[in-house]
Design an enzyme around this catalytic site. Structure first.
Site, short mmCIF file in Angstrom:
data_model
loop_
_atom_site.label_atom_id
_atom_site.label_comp_id
_atom_site.label_asym_id
_atom_site.label_seq_id
_atom_site.Cartn_x
_atom_site.Cartn_y
_atom_site.Cartn_z
N SER A 149 64.87 82.15 43.11
CA SER A 149 66.36 81.75 43.12
C SER A 149 66.86 83.18 43.81
O SER A 149 66.61 84.15 43.30
CB SER A 149 66.75 81.45 41.81
OG SER A 149 68.15 81.60 41.65
N TYR A 162 66.48 83.35 33.23
CA TYR A 162 66.10 82.76 34.35
C TYR A 162 66.03 83.70 35.24
O TYR A 162 64.82 83.69 35.95
CB TYR A 162 66.95 81.61 34.62
CG TYR A 162 66.78 80.93 35.77
CD1 TYR A 162 65.95 79.97 35.99
CD2 TYR A 162 67.68 81.18 36.91
CE1 TYR A 162 65.84 79.37 37.08
CE2 TYR A 162 67.30 80.53 38.20
CZ TYR A 162 66.47 79.49 38.35
OH TYR A 162 66.22 79.03 39.40
N LYS A 166 62.42 84.64 37.37
CA LYS A 166 62.34 84.43 38.57
C LYS A 166 62.05 85.88 39.68
O LYS A 166 61.50 85.80 40.43
CB LYS A 166 63.58 83.81 39.38
CG LYS A 166 63.71 82.29 39.07
CD LYS A 166 62.63 81.33 39.46
CE LYS A 166 62.81 79.99 39.28
NZ LYS A 166 62.01 78.93 39.74
#
Length: 252
Positions: A149, A162, A166
């Protein structure tokens, strides 16, 4: 080789985690249209089965549905065994499954929430990449695509765990590319904001306003992931490994 041949996946086998909806479903459908048999894995087996049935009906390719929690280490090996028992090979693995729970304050993030994010977005993809890449290397070829991402480069304040998971996945991609080359190519596919099911929870006016700051001035649509995914899955990317391919509309 013709241009069409560069992007062909004829009679190959492509595995997509998180393949029952969103970007994963788009990639699975595209791989089948390019000639691959596909394995669609996610926690929602019923939805996987629906997508698999439709892919078989519309493309004539074989599609296997599999119920998998990609963040659970002990589920990885039985999954790999099933793929090889059913197809005898795997040419493409897409580690697409992920999650980013919402929180109001970062202090509200619990250990359980943090662990869930890291397990699904980092630990699971690492384990699956290693297990599949070992077999791909023995077969002499393969492509692993880790879906990251743009948050891993510019972490949003509402998704810090998150973003960290990532970013760790980005690092793993480069390490595995060196470990498993030259037989196996390992790359990062890095989407920006896409109008998937997840976007239903967004403050859409705010998201659209933020998109005005990028080069293309809009949020992406799920089918727009397909071109980059086919590039990394196919022989069109035969000299690309350890790389990040961004599909983000031009984040500055």
């Amino acid at each position: 080789m013709t241009v069409d041949g560069l992007f062909s996946l004829q009679d190959q086998v492509a595995v997509v985690t998180g393949g029952s909806r969103g970007l994963g479903e788009q990639m699975a459908r595209a791989f089948a249209e390019a000639g691959a048999h596909v394995v669609i894995a996610s926690r929602k087996l019923d939805r996987c089965a629906e997508v698999a049935a439709d892919i078989e009906r519309t493309t004539g390719r074989r599609a296997l549905a599999y119920g998998l929690h990609a963040g659970r280490w002990d589920e990885a090996e039985p999954f790999v065994e099933t793929v090889y028992d059913e197809f005898g090979r795997c040419d493409v693995l897409v580690n697409n499954a992920g999650m980013s729970p919402l929180y109001d304050r970062i202090g509200d993030v619990t250990e359980a929430m943090f662990d869930s994010v890291v397990n699904l977005c980092f630990k699971g993809p690492f384990r699956l990449a290693v297990l599949f890449a070992e077999r791909m290397r023995a077969a002499g070829r393969g492509s692993v695509i880790n879906v990251s991402s743009t948050g891993s480069l510019r972490p949003p304040t509402g998704a810090v765990p998150y973003a960290g998971a990532k970013a760790a996945l980005n690092a793993v991609t480069e390490g595995l590319a060196m470990l498993y080359g030259p037989e196996v190519r390992v790359n990062t596919l890095m989407p920006g904001s896409m109008r998937t099911d997840v976007s239903k929870a967004w403050d859409m006016p705010a998201a659209e306003a933020a998109a005005e700051a990028i080069a293309l001035r809009r949020i992406g649509e799920p089918p727009e992931i397909v071109g980059a995914a086919l590039l990394l899955a196919s022989s069109a990317s035969s000299y690309i490994s350890g790389s990040i391919v961004r599909v983000d509309g031009g984040i500055p």
